[in-house]
Design an enzyme around this catalytic site. Sequence first.
Site, PDB file in Angstrom:
ATOM      1  N   GLU A  94       0.805  -1.212   0.000  1.00 56.19           N
ATOM      2  CA  GLU A  94       0.000   0.000   0.000  1.00 56.19           C
ATOM      3  C   GLU A  94       0.845   1.273   0.000  1.00 56.19           C
ATOM      4  O   GLU A  94       0.510   2.250  -0.676  1.00 56.19           O
ATOM      5  CB  GLU A  94      -0.920   0.012   1.232  1.00 56.19           C
ATOM      6  CG  GLU A  94      -2.048  -1.002   1.193  1.00 56.19           C
ATOM      7  CD  GLU A  94      -3.162  -0.588   0.250  1.00 56.19           C
ATOM      8  OE1 GLU A  94      -3.676   0.531   0.367  1.00 56.19           O
ATOM      9  OE2 GLU A  94      -3.510  -1.406  -0.631  1.00 56.19           O
ATOM     10  N   ASP A 139      -7.990   6.832  -9.295  1.00 56.02           N
ATOM     11  CA  ASP A 139      -8.356   5.449  -9.607  1.00 56.02           C
ATOM     12  C   ASP A 139      -9.859   5.217  -9.550  1.00 56.02           C
ATOM     13  O   ASP A 139     -10.325   4.074  -9.526  1.00 56.02           O
ATOM     14  CB  ASP A 139      -7.648   4.478  -8.656  1.00 56.02           C
ATOM     15  CG  ASP A 139      -8.043   4.682  -7.197  1.00 56.02           C
ATOM     16  OD1 ASP A 139      -8.730   5.679  -6.905  1.00 56.02           O
ATOM     17  OD2 ASP A 139      -7.661   3.847  -6.358  1.00 56.02           O
ATOM     18  N   THR A 192      -7.920   8.445  -1.226  1.00 52.30           N
ATOM     19  CA  THR A 192      -7.518   7.213  -0.568  1.00 52.30           C
ATOM     20  C   THR A 192      -6.663   7.608   0.628  1.00 52.30           C
ATOM     21  O   THR A 192      -5.742   8.405   0.497  1.00 52.30           O
ATOM     22  CB  THR A 192      -6.704   6.317  -1.521  1.00 52.30           C
ATOM     23  OG1 THR A 192      -7.522   5.946  -2.633  1.00 52.30           O
ATOM     24  CG2 THR A 192      -6.221   5.066  -0.818  1.00 52.30           C
TER      25      THR A 192
END
Length: 277
Positions: free
Chosen positions: A25, A41, A46
């Site tokens: 990650e 994305d 995020t």
Amino acid sequence: MLSVSDAMLSGCAKSLALQVTNVYENGDTAFHYEYCEDLKDGRGFTAGIAGFCSGTGDALEVVKLYHKLTGGKDDMSQFDATMAKYAASGSDSTSGLSNYCEVWKKLGTGDAKFRQAQDTIRDKMYFAPAMAQAKTLGLKTSIAQAQLYDTAIEHGAGDDADGLISLIKRTNEKVTADVAGTSGSTLNVNGHKIDEIAWLNLFLVVRTDDLEHPREKENQGGNYWAQTTYRVKSFQYAIKLKEYKWGTSIKILDNDGKPITVKCSTSPANKKNRRAT
């Protein structure tokens, strides 16, 4: 559903699984509670230790729990209405969240309750469901259990076309005969006996295909998933080394394909940032 306290991975094995996914990650084993960016994305912002997204609803769950822990209004309250709207619609828009990452980074850096909220939601939404699936399958190796957790983090733990449950189903459909092996664990799938590592190898093939060809439109943004097949290659490397049951360390590949060793930290959330060696 399997509770976190009853999860199959625990102690050092869980620590290693969490840190391995951290590598994929964020590039190191640290728990980046403060991380926040728009990856373009298709999921909005995020953020945090599990890549909680403003467009999928898990970030909202973190914020809701944080509100409960703080007793009401706090620095994240300003985003409640916008986050609820985007979570409901699955929108990747960041409009109305102009200082979202700044606030997230501040709280992630120094607010123990915000970190607690992230830990709890990660376990509730990803770790425990992954372990429940592992228990149903009868998985006994740490590496297979950890792979389901990593898949849940990236693909989600649900039964949508790209989710963990669907990938397991597609893997099981490929089991059409008995397959022997040396893992010491045998699964019963479709009336056939298949070695656990043989099943895991099939699962990794299925996951690679899904990363390269996501079924759900929201997972096709920027061709981002296709760039993360290093997660699968890393596990395939560990399988070649027969790293089936994890003790105090695990050898994997980092995101550049270089071998690294991840070491156990039994209280990862309370440790300062640690890097793989």
